[in-house]
Design a protein around this motif. Structure first.
Motif, PDB file in Angstrom:
ATOM      1  N   ALA A  39      -2.590  -5.641   9.145  1.00 44.29           N
ATOM      2  CA  ALA A  39      -1.167  -5.308   9.087  1.00 44.29           C
ATOM      3  C   ALA A  39      -0.468  -5.897   7.880  1.00 44.29           C
ATOM      4  N   ASP A  40      -0.825  -7.134   7.508  1.00 48.06           N
ATOM      5  CA  ASP A  40      -0.135  -7.759   6.374  1.00 48.06           C
ATOM      6  C   ASP A  40      -0.559  -7.171   5.029  1.00 48.06           C
ATOM      7  N   GLU A  41      -1.554  -6.268   5.027  1.00 42.60           N
ATOM      8  CA  GLU A  41      -2.012  -5.647   3.793  1.00 42.60           C
ATOM      9  C   GLU A  41      -1.492  -4.230   3.617  1.00 42.60           C
ATOM     10  N   VAL A  42      -0.820  -3.687   4.635  1.00 43.18           N
ATOM     11  CA  VAL A  42      -0.313  -2.319   4.569  1.00 43.18           C
ATOM     12  C   VAL A  42       0.995  -2.313   3.793  1.00 43.18           C
ATOM     13  N   THR A  43       1.063  -1.465   2.756  1.00 43.17           N
ATOM     14  CA  THR A  43       2.275  -1.405   1.918  1.00 43.17           C
ATOM     15  C   THR A  43       2.856  -0.003   1.811  1.00 43.17           C
ATOM     16  N   ALA A  44       2.160   0.987   2.349  1.00 45.20           N
ATOM     17  CA  ALA A  44       2.662   2.369   2.267  1.00 45.20           C
ATOM     18  C   ALA A  44       2.089   3.171   3.422  1.00 45.20           C
ATOM     19  N   GLY A  45       2.691   4.321   3.659  1.00 46.34           N
ATOM     20  CA  GLY A  45       2.257   5.168   4.764  1.00 46.34           C
ATOM     21  C   GLY A  45       1.651   6.467   4.274  1.00 46.34           C
ATOM     22  N   PRO A  46       1.306   7.370   5.178  1.00 45.52           N
ATOM     23  CA  PRO A  46       1.405   7.209   6.630  1.00 45.52           C
ATOM     24  C   PRO A  46       0.393   6.196   7.176  1.00 45.52           C
ATOM     25  N   VAL A  47       0.744   5.594   8.338  1.00 45.56           N
ATOM     26  CA  VAL A  47      -0.066   4.528   8.927  1.00 45.56           C
ATOM     27  C   VAL A  47      -0.662   5.023  10.242  1.00 45.56           C
TER      28      VAL A  47
END
Length: 837
Positions: free
Chosen positions: A485-493
């Motif tokens: 989660a702390d590495e997600v910076t853009a979507g879609p997720v």
């Protein structure tokens, strides 16, 4: 209080039927004599019993011959005695006529405070008719005993339809003032109705009476448009909204098991909706509490599904944002199939008003409970500071900081009686409930192929004070890559599932989880994947993959319910031989059914002890119904998640998980036990082997452990042991001798585990730690198996007891022809080992 005429009539009845009083005394003396003989010798009690029967027969014969005032007097006397003489009382009453009002008043007073059962409906109707024959002024004088009898009837075991007729007939007899609120509109047979009537007073305004009568016209969980329109009109009158608020609050103040009697269920449902339309204060928590209390989900509460259904549907109609989380919590707590359907309907209704799906509605309605972004909340209580903090996906911690700055977890003595502390503890309970509901909801997303825009995902998942604790421990897919989660910076997720990943990616993520010592909220990196097999393609519409397992019925029922499935209890009653567990997946678009049937009864033959598993089938929603589908047409994630649940059911409840099964002295299913106990590994055990391969090198016993296809092999100082990765049962080399350890030591308790779902991983590790240091074992019941005793200086087989034998004083040897039965030690094993010279 009794009127003087009642006391005089009772005394007169005793005098007129003095023969009856003497007969009753004689019967009581004979019964006492019979009990005394039974308690002392047990031989001469039969003679006293025969004399008692003869005396009662003579009394009944004389009652049948008695007529007129003497018969009525005898009836009143028997009503005063009552207990044990119900048949004689009914006989006496049946031949009476020309009752006077003082006699009826005495009869009702004598019956006051009695309890009734299903055989009493006939004569009760006669008694009510006697009271109804007199004028209003006279009936007003017996209001107290009539009301007492009415409440007793409402709580009795009399058949429901007859019970309602009786209560309404008594209510009509109680109606003595033509200007008063009709008793039949709100029968004072329960505390809720009494509280509402108390607020209304004896002669309420006509428009409030109309509101009560209109409420009683609702006979369904949801009102019609016409009913709503008329209710809104009545709520505009003076005092109407206050009455709706009082009725709602009264539900919460009722403490007995009987919240609302049958006669008042419709008017109670009407007031539930009146309070909803009036937007009463505290509406959502009151409705949620009422729905739970009347659902039968909690032990000790009396089930009233009509009331629960109305409260659930009213929650779906509320505009209050807190209604959706309340419905989500009810969805986790309530197991009744019909009520769960109504919860689903309520969520669909609430979502439809906003033009979104029920899943979107749920995730947007999760309460924060006032927690900060880091999942903590502080409150000042006196000189102390209380802090609530969500530590992980299963723990909500309450701690206290003193004025000096010292932090403690126990409640300070100065705060134990504080109302503010009670409020904080209530809040902690609510947060725990929300956290548990969120774990179940987010895990359910594995069966869906949902994608969230980045900003929406951040708001409702990563940064949410409650859901964020779960989301931050999971793996997500963004921009085509698996990321934490702390590495997600853009979507879609999307929520990552191993079924859609390559083997290399899965192995890499498992290694990362282990390296980081990340305990995920539920299995994800190590999650099992279930793919369609060639055999299932052949059977097309059903799977036999998990058929023919023998499981403990009560444990299976419990875990099926815990995982959100609906099923029925097996029993000897009609239709109780087989069961069909069901669960809806992918936001209700698919349904899986798991079949099983009774396979063994407990001693006595009344309760099902064992069940045999059978087919798994899938259905797709078609309108309001379901249509069977080929397994090949089931979405892979839906199929995998459903089969994973079934595998978990069997892994936890199979008799193969019972280490002492073969030692019960029973031949039933022993071949199945041996085959499964040391047989091929199911997918859950294969995942367990992979996890152990990563964990063991980091432990102190790494050099003593080896993983094979089915076993964790542990080299001790005395022997080598093979722990089966599926059942956790143990074989000892040489000779593959079975080692029974009922309760293993908890030596592996501090080892980091990336997941733990059924307790099997920690059980295997604890046994491994114990056996790796077998030379340090002091438990004689285990040592006798590891070190067989030398007998006659030679090599021979000996009996060695299992580890639980000496720990339970209830165990006793079962002898067979002068020797021990090798298979039985009252539930604990005796095993055949070899003694070497």
């Amino acid at each position: 209080m009794r009127e003087p005429m009642v006391d005089e009539t009772l005394a007169s009845a005793e005098s007129s039927a003095s023969w009856l009083s003497e007969a009753l005394k004689q019967i009581d003396a004979l019964e006492a004599e019979r009990r005394q003989w039974l308690e002392t010798s047990g031989t001469r009690g039969a003679g006293a019993g025969k004399r008692t029967v003869a005396a009662r027969r003579d009394m009944a014969h004389r009652l049948a011959r008695t007529r007129g005032a003497e018969r009525r007097a005898a009836t009143i006397c028997l009503a005063s005695r009552w207990s044990g003489y119900e048949k004689e009382f009914a006989l006496a009453l049946s031949g009476t006529e020309e009752w006077t009002f003082p006699e009826v008043a005495a009869l009702l007073t004598a019956l006051q405070g009695r309890s009734f059962h299903w055989l009493d409906e006939g004569w009760l109707s006669r008694v009510v008719e006697l009271a109804a024959e007199f004028d209003a002024e006279e009936r007003a004088m017996v209001r107290e005993p009539l009301t007492s009898i009415m409440k007793a009837v409402a709580e009795s075991s009399i058949e429901a339809a007859m019970r309602r007729r009786l209560v309404r007939r008594i209510a009509q007899a109680l109606q003595t003032d033509p200007d008063a609120l009709p008793v039949s509109a709100l029968v004072p047979s329960d505390e809720w109705a009494v509280a509402v009537r108390r607020h209304l007073g004896r002669t309420p305004p006509v428009h409030l009476v109309r509101l009560v009568e209109h409420a009683g016209e609702l006979s369904a969980p949801r009102p019609t448009k016409t009913w709503r329109t008329r209710c809104l009109e009545l709520l505009q009158e003076a005092g109407a909204r206050e009455l709706a608020q009082v009725a709602l609050d009264a539900f919460g103040r009722v403490t007995p098991r009987l919240i609302v009697s049958d006669e008042n269920v419709d008017v109670a449902r009407g007031f539930i909706w009146a309070a909803t339309l009036a937007r009463a204060y505290g509406l959502v928590p009151s409705l949620a509490d009422l729905a739970l209390r009347t659902s039968g989900a909690r032990r000790g509460d009396r089930e009233e599904l009509r009331l629960s259904g109305a409260a659930i549907n009213a929650l779906g109609d509320c505009d209050d944002p807190s209604a959706v989380p309340a419905l989500a919590q009810l969805q986790q707590a309530i197991r009744h199939r019909a009520l769960r359907k109504q919860i689903d309907t309520a969520l669909i209704t609430a979502a439809g008003r906003q033009g979104i799906t029920p899943g979107q509605l749920l995730e947007r309605s999760i309460p924060s409970h006032g927690l900060g972004p880091d999942g903590t909340l502080t409150r000042t209580i006196g000189e102390w500071t209380a802090t609530l903090a969500i530590e992980d996906a299963t723990t909500v911690r309450l701690s206290f900081r003193s004025p000096e700055g010292k932090v403690v977890r126990s409640i300070p003595a100065a705060l134990k009686e504080s109302p503010e502390l009670a409020a904080v503890k209530t809040l902690r309970k609510e947060i725990r409930q929300t956290l548990a509901a969120e774990r179940a909801r987010v895990e359910g997303l594995f069966a869906e192929d949902r994608a969230w825009p980045y900003e929406e995902w951040v708001r409702h998942y990563r940064d949410h004070p409650v859901t964020g604790v779960i989301a931050r421990g999971l793996i997500w897919t963004a921009e085509g890559d698996a990321r934490f989660a702390d590495e997600v910076t853009a979507g879609p997720v999307r929520l990552w599932h191993p079924a859609g990943a390559s083997l290399d990616e899965v192995m890499a993520l498992r290694e990362t989880v282990t390296e980081r010592r990340l305990r995920q909220p539920f299995k994800q990196a190590f999650r099992e994947v279930y793919l369609l097999t060639p055999a299932e393609r052949e059977t097309r519409v059903y799977s036999n993959r998990f058929a023919a397992h023998i499981v403990g019925h009560s444990r299976l029922y419990a875990i099926v319910k815990e995982r959100g499935w609906q099923t029925n209890w097996l029993g000897t009653f009609d239709g109780g031989y087989d069961a069909e567990a069901r669960k809806e997946l992918a936001e209700g678009g698919w349904r899986v059914t798991f079949h099983y049937e009774a396979a063994g009864m407990q001693d006595g033959g009344y309760e099902v002890e064992l069940a045999a598993t059978d087919q798994v089938r899938f259905e797709r929603r078609e309108g309001r119904g379901w249509q069977a589908r080929d397994l090949a047409g089931v979405p892979p994630l839906v199929f995998s998640e459903a089969m994973r649940d079934v595998d978990l059911f069997i892994a936890v409840t199979s008799i193969a998980a019972d280490t002492a099964w073969v030692d019960r002295g029973e031949d039933r299913y022993v071949d199945y036990w041996r085959e499964v106990t040391f047989g091929e590994l199911p997918p859950s055990a294969e995942v367990r082997r992979d996890a152990l391969a990563r964990i063991l090198p980091r432990t102190a016993i790494a050099d003593r452990c080896t993983l094979t296809e089915r076993y964790l092999v542990v080299r001790g100082d005395l022997r080598t042991y093979k722990i089966h990765l599926g059942s956790a049962n143990i074989l000892m080399d040489p000779g593959d001798v079975y080692l029974c350890i009922v309760t293993a030591s908890n030596r592996g308790g501090k080892v980091f585990l990336p997941f733990e779902e059924d307790g099997r991983m920690s059980l295997i590790l604890s046994k491994a730690f114990l056996l790796a240091g077998d030379s340090k074992i002091t438990d004689e019941t285990i040592l006798r198996q590891i070190r067989p005793r030398r007998l006659d200086g030679g090599r021979r087989h000996v009996l060695t007891p299992c580890a639980g034998a000496d720990r339970d004083r209830r165990h006793s040897h079962r002898r067979r022809r002068g020797g021990f039965d090798r298979r039985n030690y009252d539930g604990c094993a005796y095993h055949s080992g070899s003694a070497t010279a």
